[in-house]
Design an enzyme around this catalytic site. Structure first.
Site, PDB file in Angstrom:
ATOM      1  N   VAL A 252       1.067  -1.496   7.816  1.00 50.06           N
ATOM      2  CA  VAL A 252       2.340  -1.200   6.935  1.00 50.06           C
ATOM      3  C   VAL A 252       3.335  -0.211   7.680  1.00 50.06           C
ATOM      4  CG1 VAL A 252       0.943  -1.423   4.726  1.00 50.06           C
ATOM      5  CG2 VAL A 252       0.709   0.475   5.874  1.00 50.06           C
ATOM      6  N   SER A 253       4.512  -0.266   7.266  1.00 47.66           N
ATOM      7  CA  SER A 253       5.533   0.557   7.584  1.00 47.66           C
ATOM      8  C   SER A 253       5.385   2.050   7.412  1.00 47.66           C
ATOM      9  CB  SER A 253       6.844  -0.190   7.402  1.00 47.66           C
ATOM     10  OG  SER A 253       7.006  -1.492   7.676  1.00 47.66           O
ATOM     11  N   LYS A 254       4.814   2.376   6.334  1.00 46.60           N
ATOM     12  CA  LYS A 254       5.071   3.644   5.741  1.00 46.60           C
ATOM     13  C   LYS A 254       3.634   4.404   6.021  1.00 46.60           C
ATOM     14  CE  LYS A 254       9.267   3.256   3.219  1.00 46.60           C
ATOM     15  NZ  LYS A 254      10.009   3.334   1.800  1.00 46.60           N
TER      16      LYS A 254
END
Length: 208
Positions: A8-10
């Protein structure tokens, strides 16, 4: 053995890998064979991906939920899968645009071959256009003197050139009109974008 990779990016808890985890477990990956990163796909520093790739052995298959979970860009993806293939490791994508990719099967290998051909075509096209642009600039007298700063065109040319084994860095720097230090701040020796290079290209997109 089946090995799963999630991303996931965050890392602030606003995104979850639950959907990816459920899909990978349903596909047969065991819990202790799952690897997870919480980082942007554009970043080089994804320690769990590095650990995942290192742990894979001949005969294993790497599973990802979607194609964009694995590669930073098409070229990085193609290079990664070529490396896995050379090691006898397969790749299977569960859903999304790359769901037809399963390098353990003949049809899946064919689909990935098309992806690889597109990546090579894209790189050749970028190189051809940027070299022509630099030649046009030299023809207008923009040659010699203080080195110019990196531009989006130069960054793309550097990416294409640095990925070729026959590229001589000194000659490339002369062609671009930059120092080695400037080149390596923007592009890695393998042709991957570095933070400064990403800024140059992003800035151009912002004003285009």
């Amino acid at each position: 053995m089946l090995v799963g990779y999630m991303r996931v990016s965050k890392a602030d808890g606003s995104q979850s890998t639950d959907l990816q985890r459920d899909a990978l477990l349903s596909a047969g990956v065991k819990t202790d064979h799952l690897y997870e990163d919480q980082a942007s796909g554009k970043k080089d520093d994804r320690p769990h991906l590095a650990a995942c790739l290192k742990a894979l052995r001949k005969g294993d298959t790497l599973l990802v939920w979607k194609l964009d979970r694995l590669g930073r860009n098409l070229r990085h993806l193609v290079n990664t899968v070529h490396d896995l293939t050379d090691r006898g490791v397969g790749l299977k994508v569960l859903t999304g645009e790359g769901a037809a990719i399963d390098t353990t099967t003949a049809p899946g290998k064919l689909v990935f071959g098309i992806f690889a051909a597109l990546a090579e075509f894209e790189r050749a096209l970028i190189s051809e256009r940027t070299i022509a642009g630099l030649a046009a600039a030299r023809a207008r007298g923009r040659n010699g003197g203080r080195p110019f700063k990196m531009t989006p065109a130069k960054v793309r040319l550097a990416m294409a050139a640095m990925g070729q084994k026959e590229t001589k860095v000194g000659e490339l720097c002369t062609e671009l009109g930059v120092t080695r230090q400037t080149l390596y701040r923007h592009v890695s020796p393998s042709g991957e974008l570095r933070p400064d290079g990403e800024k140059v290209i992003s800035k151009r997109k912002m004003y285009s």
